[in-house]
Design an enzyme around this catalytic site. Structure first.
Site, short mmCIF file in Angstrom:
data_model
loop_
_atom_site.label_atom_id
_atom_site.label_comp_id
_atom_site.label_asym_id
_atom_site.label_seq_id
_atom_site.Cartn_x
_atom_site.Cartn_y
_atom_site.Cartn_z
N GLY A 148 0.79 -1.22 -0.17
CA GLY A 148 -0.07 0.01 0.15
C GLY A 148 0.92 1.28 0.14
N CYS A 149 0.26 2.38 0.32
CA CYS A 149 0.95 3.56 0.16
C CYS A 149 1.85 3.83 1.32
CB CYS A 149 -0.17 4.70 0.20
SG CYS A 149 -1.58 4.67 1.51
N TYR A 150 1.61 3.76 2.58
CA TYR A 150 2.55 3.96 3.52
C TYR A 150 3.71 3.22 3.52
CZ TYR A 150 -0.99 7.03 5.83
OH TYR A 150 -2.06 7.88 6.24
#
EC number: 1.2.1.38
Length: 345
Positions: A148-150
Site C-alpha cells: 500500500g501507500c504508507y
C-alpha cells in the site's frame, strides 16, 4: 502479447484507478470488472468521468476470473484468499491490492488483521511486490502481494541509508500524511466533508496495522530487526502520501554522503526521483503518476536524518505499482503503461 486483465472491486478508488491505468496500457485488454455494490451497472454510472471511455458493466467475481489472464483484487483484507486460490489453481496471475498476503509471519497477519490464514502454502508462495527492492523475486511470479501507500513511501525513504549503515535500525520515526482516498470510498464520520475540511488529525496512533509491514521490508533489506514508530495523519486533500522519516545518524555521516548514497542506490530506478538539495518533495508534484520523490536533510543539532518522500497513494501507492508488478510478472517492459507525467499545476 495482449494481456486480458480483470479487476475485482473495480468501483472502489483503487479499482477505478486500475481501470484508468489499464485502459491506457498498450498491451492490455480490459476483459472484465466486478463490483458487489454495483453489479449489473456500467462503470460509467458510478464514475461519470469514464462515460464513453469505459462503459463496461460490472459483473461477478467469477466472470472476472474466467475471462482474465491477470486478475487484480482491490478488496478489503480477508476477502482475497479464496480468489487467490482459485487463480493459483487455474494458473492465472493474481495481484492482491489488499493485505492478505503482505506479511510473511502468519501469526502477525492473524494478530493485526484478525483473519485466519487459510492457505499457509499459498502465503509462503506469495511475493512482496515492491519492485525497487524485490524486482528479481517478482519476475515471472503469479501471486503478488501489492504494498500500500504508507508501506511504499516509508521504505523508499529509508532503505538506502539503512542498507549503507548510515542510520540506526532502532528508534526510527515515520510521521506520515495521507489524502482521504486512502480511507476508501465508503463514507465515515472522519471523512465527511465538514469533519475533514480545514482540519488534520492523527489516527490509529501506536497501533496501525501497517507498522509490521514497514518493519518487515526494512528487516528484509538490511538483514536485522528494525523498529519503527509509525503515525499516520489524514489530510483534507484527495490524493497523496507525504512521509517524513527520522532516524539517528551514524557519527560522522554528512549530507553530501547521504545524497550520494541515495542517488547511487536509485540511479536506475525510473520511478524514484532523488531530488537535489534545494528542491522539495511535494504530493502536488507526483499526482496521477507512478513516481516517488525523495528529499534529504540532516538536523545537525540532533544528528538526525530527515528523509521526506512523496507519492500518489492511488498510483505508486496502489494501482500503478500493481501494474508495475503485472509487467514484471508477465515479462513486459516494467514502465509500460506507467510513464504518464504528473500535471504541472
Amino acid at each position: 502479447m495482449t494481456v486480458k486483465a480483470g479487476i475485482i472491486g473495480a468501483t472502489g478508488y483503487a479499482g477505478a484507478e486500475l481501470v484508468r491505468i489499464l485502459s491506457g496500457h498498450p498491451q492490455v485488454q480490459l476483459a472484465a470488472v466486478s463490483s458487489v455494490s454495483f453489479q449489473g451497472k456500467p462503470l460509467s454510472a458510478v464514475y461519470p468521468a469514464y462515460y464513453g471511455l469505459c462503459d463496461m458493466v460490472c459483473g461477478t467475481q467469477e466472470e472476472v476470473v474466467q475471462k482474465s489472464d491477470a486478475v487484480f483484487a482491490a478488496l478489503p483484507h480477508g476477502l482475497s484468499q479464496p480468489l487467490a486460490k482459485e487463480c493459483h489453481d487455474a494458473g492465472k496471475v493474481f495481484i492482491d491490492l489488499g493485505a492478505d498476503f503482505r506479511l510473511e509471519r502468519l501469526d502477525e497477519y492473524e494478530h493485526w488483521y484478525g483473519v485466519k490464514a487459510v492457505y499457509p502454502d499459498l502465503h509462503a508462495e506469495a511475493v512482496y511486490g515492491l519492485p525497487e527492492f524485490f524486482r528479481e523475486q517478482i519476475r515471472g511470479k503469479k501471486l503478488i502481494a501489492n504494498p500500500g501507500c504508507y508501506t511504499t513511501a516509508v521504505p523508499l525513504a529509508l532503505v538506502p541509508a539503512l542498507k549503507a549503515g548510515l542510520i540506526s535500525n532502532d528508534g526510527i520515526i515515520a510521521d506520515c500524511k495521507s489524502g482521504v482516498t486512502g480511507a476508501g470510498r465508503k463514507m465515515t464520520q472522519d471523512t465527511h466533508y465538514p469533519e475533514l475540511n480545514e482540519g488534520m488529525h492523527a489516527y490509529k496512533v501506536g497501533g496501525h496495522r501497517h507498522t509490521p509491514e514497514i518493519e518487515q521490508t526494512l528487516r528484509r533489506v538490511c538483514g536485522e530487526e528494525v523498529t519503527v514508530t509509525f503515525t499516520p495523519h489524514l489530510l483534507p486533500v484527495n490524493r497523496g502520501i507525504l512521509a517524513t522519516c527520522y532516524a539517528h545518524l551514524t557519527p560522522g555521516t554528512t549530507l553530501e554522503q547521504l545524497q550520494k548514497v541515495y542517488e547511487e542506490f536509485y540511479k536506475n530506478e525510473f520511478f524514484v526521483r532523488v531530488l537535489p538539495q534545494g528542491m522539495r518533495a511535494d504530493i502536488h508534484h507526483v499526482r496521477y503518476s507512478n513516481f516517488c520523490e525523495i528529499e534529504l536533510h540532516i538536523d545537525p543539532r540532533t544528528q538526525m536524518l530527515v528523509a521526506v518522500s512523496a507519492l500518489d497513494n492511488m498510483v505508486k501507492g496502489a494501482a500503478g505499482q500493481a501494474v508495475q508488478n503485472m509487467n514484471l510478472s508477465l515479462g513486459l517492459p516494467e514502465k509500460t503503461g506507467l510513464t504518464m507525467f504528473p500535471p504541472a499545476f
